[in-house]
Design an enzyme around this catalytic site. Structure first.
Site, PDB file in Angstrom:
ATOM      1  N   ASP A 125      59.736   4.022  15.212  1.00 38.79           N
ATOM      2  CA  ASP A 125      60.278   3.195  14.864  1.00 38.79           C
ATOM      3  C   ASP A 125      59.810   1.940  15.072  1.00 38.79           C
ATOM      4  O   ASP A 125      58.558   1.691  14.822  1.00 38.79           O
ATOM      5  CB  ASP A 125      61.668   2.650  16.784  1.00 38.79           C
ATOM      6  CG  ASP A 125      62.216   1.896  16.583  1.00 38.79           C
ATOM      7  OD1 ASP A 125      63.100   1.619  15.780  1.00 38.79           O
ATOM      8  OD2 ASP A 125      62.347   0.776  17.547  1.00 38.79           O
ATOM      9  N   GLU A 175      59.682   3.200   9.466  1.00 39.88           N
ATOM     10  CA  GLU A 175      60.746   2.218   9.413  1.00 39.88           C
ATOM     11  C   GLU A 175      60.388   1.068   9.739  1.00 39.88           C
ATOM     12  O   GLU A 175      60.327   0.186  10.405  1.00 39.88           O
ATOM     13  CB  GLU A 175      62.159   2.109  10.857  1.00 39.88           C
ATOM     14  CG  GLU A 175      63.107   1.462  10.835  1.00 39.88           C
ATOM     15  CD  GLU A 175      63.780   0.954  12.119  1.00 39.88           C
ATOM     16  OE1 GLU A 175      64.636   0.591  12.338  1.00 39.88           O
ATOM     17  OE2 GLU A 175      63.432   0.780  12.795  1.00 39.88           O
TER      18      GLU A 175
END
Length: 617
Positions: A334, A363
């Site tokens: 993330d 990400e």
């Protein structure tokens, strides 16, 4: 006498099951990692010990092949960091760590070394042969009603609240693994399932409050392990969503910080500027550049200082621990660029060292291929930064997919957007290892993004299933689930996942014609993909968009697939002679969706707003 012996052995078992014992003045509340493995590539291990006045004590144990090399004390007397060296002679077993004062043991902990699974280091991560099914666990299926509310955790279940917990759990996913397999998915990526003991909005999982325990409302560590094993029996891997950038404001660290600089900005809320270009901008001041990575994502997500050596070791070891414990096939990381870049280099190198074939994807929510490519291993960079992360989420492709399908077909707009973004693949270390997707848990449902047009939906699914890269599909996409642009609504419950649901997408009960059409279409597409080596392993060759028609091929050994996309509002014809370099002497193509045979010596008619997949022979 028989009753006496039963009681005797029961008491012994209870004693053995207790990992620690303490006196009144000292305690151990956490010792992490809670256990470790033999045979790891890295022979160093650092234990974080947290407990009342623990730094007053001196750890000691005797176990062949393991020795304490250093004991580290911080400003907080409730922490010790113990450096261990594990030689090749260290064998699986259990030993007692005694924490002594003036030669007398004050508290003890039984530590375990486990035999590493055979072949663990050589595990195969997710790859272009896979299709990843992204699940928000709280919203997929409720397999265990008894864990909807847990007395020791703050937020209770409230299915009427879009932003509350709805009760989905790991058991619900286990119960429907056959459905996932039948649909053609070969990997499952779960939004985070570690404990999120926040007061509200905790269902999404991105505010970790315990790095070593599954949230009890989802199940427990053992059930997570069972999920992995049951999925593997069906040829499905498990991808863990990892948060290295921040924690939840209710993490137990926040009640007793190891050090003031464990959290960025001395533990005080300073918001990130959220400007992704900050990492690269040559004109930016140092303070503004640092604000992107050292600022907090939001007030309830304290930002971790990965420059702090002990925290860095903790995060690295925790990542490795979950790979070994749960037999993972990948990570999704993330908020990747928000994390300290030097730490990312160290972290990714260490993961790659332990697991050379393991895959993990970052990400970077940017529509600029240059910024995404910067992080991927093997990419050309403007500086000397070293990165070892094999894969990145292809956000530039996602934007081009939507804009291209919705755009007016002209020489400079429409489906040419997709052609252009793929033409930028020269920037990536490995474009075939990018994760391509039409939607995810943070954006409006793809069916709604495409104005709920079934023809555009099918074109999008065909494209992400056949271009270079690793397709990822968000749960509910297979039934063309719609949404407004609201996180609680776009992460809505999967129909049939709760007792009493009138509609059941797992069985098809009460699905409308549109939903059944989408589900049947995607099931056929993905199961075909699974068996086609040209798409899963092959090289991609494409031609410039001509008159609103985009044509590309996938080629592997003797297997050849041709994909024709017509984004016009009327039917068009193409002349196969244009593609002679690829088609050579091939005469026929079979449509994989309806088995229709096409003569490649004649012009082919392509209906408006449609995509044709041909297996060439």
């Amino acid at each position: 006498m028989i009753k006496f012996y039963k009681l005797h052995w029961c008491c012994i078992l209870i004693i053995l099951l207790q990992p620690l014992r303490s006196t009144e003045n000292y305690s151990i509340e956490h010792l992490e990692p809670p256990f470790w493995w033999t045979g790891m590539a890295e022979n160093k291990l650092q234990l974080m010990v947290h407990g009342k006045n623990i730094s007053d004590l001196e750890p000691e144990f005797f176990y062949p092949g393991i020795e304490i090399t250093q004991v580290n004390r911080l400003s907080n007397p409730n922490y010790l960091f113990i450096d261990l060296f594990l030689s090749e002679e260290a064998m699986p077993g259990e030993f007692e760590i005694a924490f002594n004062k003036q030669g007398r043991s004050q508290v003890q902990y039984n530590y375990r070394l486990i035999d590493r699974e055979s072949g663990s280091a050589d595990r195969q991560g997710f790859s272009s042969e896979d299709v990843i099914y992204l699940i928000t666990p709280d919203r997929f299926a409720n397999g265990d009603l008894s864990n909807d509310n847990v007395s020791t955790l703050k937020e209770s279940s409230d299915r009427s609240n879009n932003h509350g917990r709805h009760g989905g759990d790991l058991q619900g996913i286990i119960d429907h693994l056959d459905y996932i397999e039948n649909m053609g998915f070969t990997q499952i990526w779960l939004n985070p399932v570690l404990e999120n003991d926040q007061h509200n909005y905790s269902y999404h999982g991105y505010s970790t409050t315990d790095y070593y325990n599954i949230d009890a409302r989802f199940g427990n560590n053992n059930l997570y392990k069972i999920l992995s094993k049951e999925a593997k029996k069906r040829g499905i891997g498990l991808v863990m969503d990892l948060i290295l950038n921040h924690i939840g404001s209710e993490h137990w660290w926040m009640k007793d910080l190891p050090a003031i600089d464990w959290i960025n900005n001395d533990g005080k809320f300073v918001r990130s500027n959220h400007i992704h270009e900050s990492v690269h901008d040559p004109h930016l001041t140092e303070s503004q550049r640092d604000l992107f990575t050292s600022g907090w994502f939001v007030k309830t997500m304290p930002d971790l200082n990965q420059n702090y050596m002990f925290l860095a070791n903790y995060l690295i070891q925790n990542s490795i621990w979950w790979i070994e414990y749960a037999d993972l096939s990948g990570f999704r990381i993330d908020t990747y660029p928000y994390i300290d870049k030097d730490f990312l280099s160290i972290w990714s190198k260490r993961i790659a060292k332990e697991y050379p074939r393991f895959n993990f994807v970052g990400e970077e929510w940017s529509n600029n291929p240059t910024m995404v490519a910067y992080w991927q291993k093997g990419s050309y960079r403007y500086d000397n930064y070293e990165s070892y992360i094999p894969s990145m989420m292809d956000f530039p492709f996602q934007e081009a997919l939507v804009n291209g399908l919705l755009g007016k077909e002209d020489w400079n707009s429409g489906i040419v957007d997709i052609f252009r973004v793929i033409s930028n693949d020269f920037q990536y270390g490995d474009p075939y290892n990018l994760v391509v997707f039409a939607g995810n848990h943070d954006m409006k449902r793809i069916y709604s993004q495409l104005n709920e047009q079934m023809d555009l939906y099918k074109m999008a699914m065909i494209i992400i299933s056949t271009v270079r890269g690793i397709p990822q599909i968000y749960y509910g996409t297979e039934i063309a689930m719609s949404s407004i642009d609201d996180h609680g609504a776009l992460r809505k419950d999967f129909p049939g996942g709760w007792p009493g649901d009138k509609v059941n997408a797992f069985t098809g009960k009460s699905l409308n014609n549109k939903e059944l059409e989408a589900q049947d279409f995607l099931r056929k597409l993905l199961n075909w993909r699974k068996e086609n080596t040209a798409v899963t392993l092959g090289k991609m060759i494409h031609y410039p968009v001509d008159n609103g028609i985009y044509v590309y091929f996938r080629n592997y050994n003797e297997s050849l697939v041709m994909v024709i996309i017509n984004n016009n509002k009327r039917s068009k014809t193409i002349d196969p002679d244009r593609f002679y370099e690829v088609l050579a002497e091939k005469k026929h193509g079979i449509s994989i969706l309806d088995d229709k045979i096409y003569d490649l010596t004649r012009k082919i008619n392509i209906p408006s707003k449609s995509a044709l997949i041909l297996e060439i022979n």
